[in-house]
Design a protein around this motif. Sequence first.
Motif, short mmCIF file in Angstrom:
data_model
loop_
_atom_site.label_atom_id
_atom_site.label_comp_id
_atom_site.label_asym_id
_atom_site.label_seq_id
_atom_site.Cartn_x
_atom_site.Cartn_y
_atom_site.Cartn_z
N UNK A 63 115.24 -41.90 50.58
CA UNK A 63 115.96 -42.55 49.49
C UNK A 63 114.99 -43.07 48.44
N UNK A 64 115.25 -42.72 47.20
CA UNK A 64 114.45 -43.24 46.09
C UNK A 64 114.82 -44.69 45.81
N UNK A 65 113.82 -45.49 45.46
CA UNK A 65 114.06 -46.87 45.05
C UNK A 65 114.23 -47.00 43.55
N UNK A 66 114.13 -45.89 42.83
CA UNK A 66 114.24 -45.92 41.38
C UNK A 66 115.63 -46.32 40.93
N UNK A 67 115.71 -46.94 39.77
CA UNK A 67 117.01 -47.25 39.17
C UNK A 67 117.69 -45.98 38.66
N UNK A 68 116.93 -44.91 38.50
CA UNK A 68 117.49 -43.65 38.03
C UNK A 68 118.29 -42.99 39.14
N UNK A 69 119.54 -42.59 38.84
CA UNK A 69 120.39 -41.93 39.83
C UNK A 69 120.24 -40.42 39.81
N UNK A 70 119.41 -39.92 38.89
CA UNK A 70 119.20 -38.48 38.73
C UNK A 70 117.70 -38.22 38.88
N UNK A 71 117.31 -37.20 39.66
CA UNK A 71 115.87 -36.97 39.86
C UNK A 71 115.11 -36.71 38.58
N UNK A 72 115.79 -36.20 37.55
CA UNK A 72 115.10 -35.95 36.28
C UNK A 72 114.70 -37.24 35.59
N UNK A 73 115.27 -38.38 36.02
CA UNK A 73 114.95 -39.67 35.42
C UNK A 73 113.82 -40.41 36.11
N UNK A 74 113.29 -39.84 37.21
CA UNK A 74 112.20 -40.50 37.91
C UNK A 74 110.89 -40.39 37.13
N UNK A 75 110.12 -41.46 37.15
CA UNK A 75 108.79 -41.40 36.54
C UNK A 75 107.88 -40.54 37.41
N UNK A 76 106.72 -40.20 36.87
CA UNK A 76 105.78 -39.38 37.64
C UNK A 76 105.37 -40.10 38.93
N UNK A 77 105.18 -41.41 38.87
CA UNK A 77 104.79 -42.17 40.05
C UNK A 77 105.93 -42.23 41.06
N UNK A 78 107.16 -42.43 40.58
CA UNK A 78 108.31 -42.45 41.47
C UNK A 78 108.50 -41.10 42.15
N UNK A 79 108.34 -40.04 41.39
CA UNK A 79 108.48 -38.70 41.95
C UNK A 79 107.40 -38.42 43.00
N UNK A 80 106.17 -38.86 42.73
CA UNK A 80 105.07 -38.64 43.69
C UNK A 80 105.33 -39.38 44.99
N UNK A 81 105.72 -40.66 44.91
CA UNK A 81 105.97 -41.43 46.12
C UNK A 81 107.12 -40.86 46.93
N UNK A 82 108.19 -40.44 46.24
CA UNK A 82 109.34 -39.82 46.92
C UNK A 82 108.92 -38.51 47.58
N UNK A 83 108.19 -37.69 46.84
CA UNK A 83 107.76 -36.39 47.36
C UNK A 83 106.84 -36.54 48.56
N UNK A 84 105.99 -37.57 48.56
CA UNK A 84 105.09 -37.79 49.69
C UNK A 84 105.90 -38.01 50.97
N UNK A 85 106.97 -38.82 50.89
CA UNK A 85 107.76 -39.09 52.09
C UNK A 85 108.59 -37.87 52.49
#
Length: 202
Positions: free
Chosen positions: A95-117
Amino acid sequence: SEMHRENPHIKHVAVYQNWLAQAGASFDHLHKQVLGVDTWGAGVHRRMEVLRRYPPFYNQVLLAAVKARGLVLAENDQAVAIVEPGHIYPCLGVYSKSAASDPSGLSAQELKGFSDLLRAMHTVSGARVPCNEEWYFRPRGSQEAMPFHVLLKWRVNTPAGFEGGSEIHINPLFPELMRDRVLPHLREMAAAGELPDTRLGE
């Protein structure tokens, strides 16, 4: 958004990935499917209805129940990985902790942390477990906030026939047993430096 521009009839984009024949793959390597559909589908409708009735469902019901059962696997500043009960198949969720409900709205850092898990969940699942990777995010046209998340379902059980009428499904792997199977592999990855800035288990 590119698919929506090309076809205005698309109401939702289904994103999924299959591994091994038992999970519906036609050849043995991960291949992602992106499909534009002209309806939300029953599953999306159900999720949106839950969120309309109780907006904090994911935090205050699902994740609270998972924490109470000790099913949190790993967490970093961008995402949390869990064993998610209640599915037909044994299931891992990220689960992403980002406020964005769409993956296209994730920042590069949010996407990296999500992808790592998510990568870690595939790694600990192993190459011999057939699985489906399913993406969930707020569909276009909905105002309800739903965290972007990915479910990784292990296709290790075969329906026996009575499930259709009874809607009773036998999951062969209890969530706590799944946690106990996965956590040691995550600790090995962490010891090898593959999970920086990640907290494991509780």
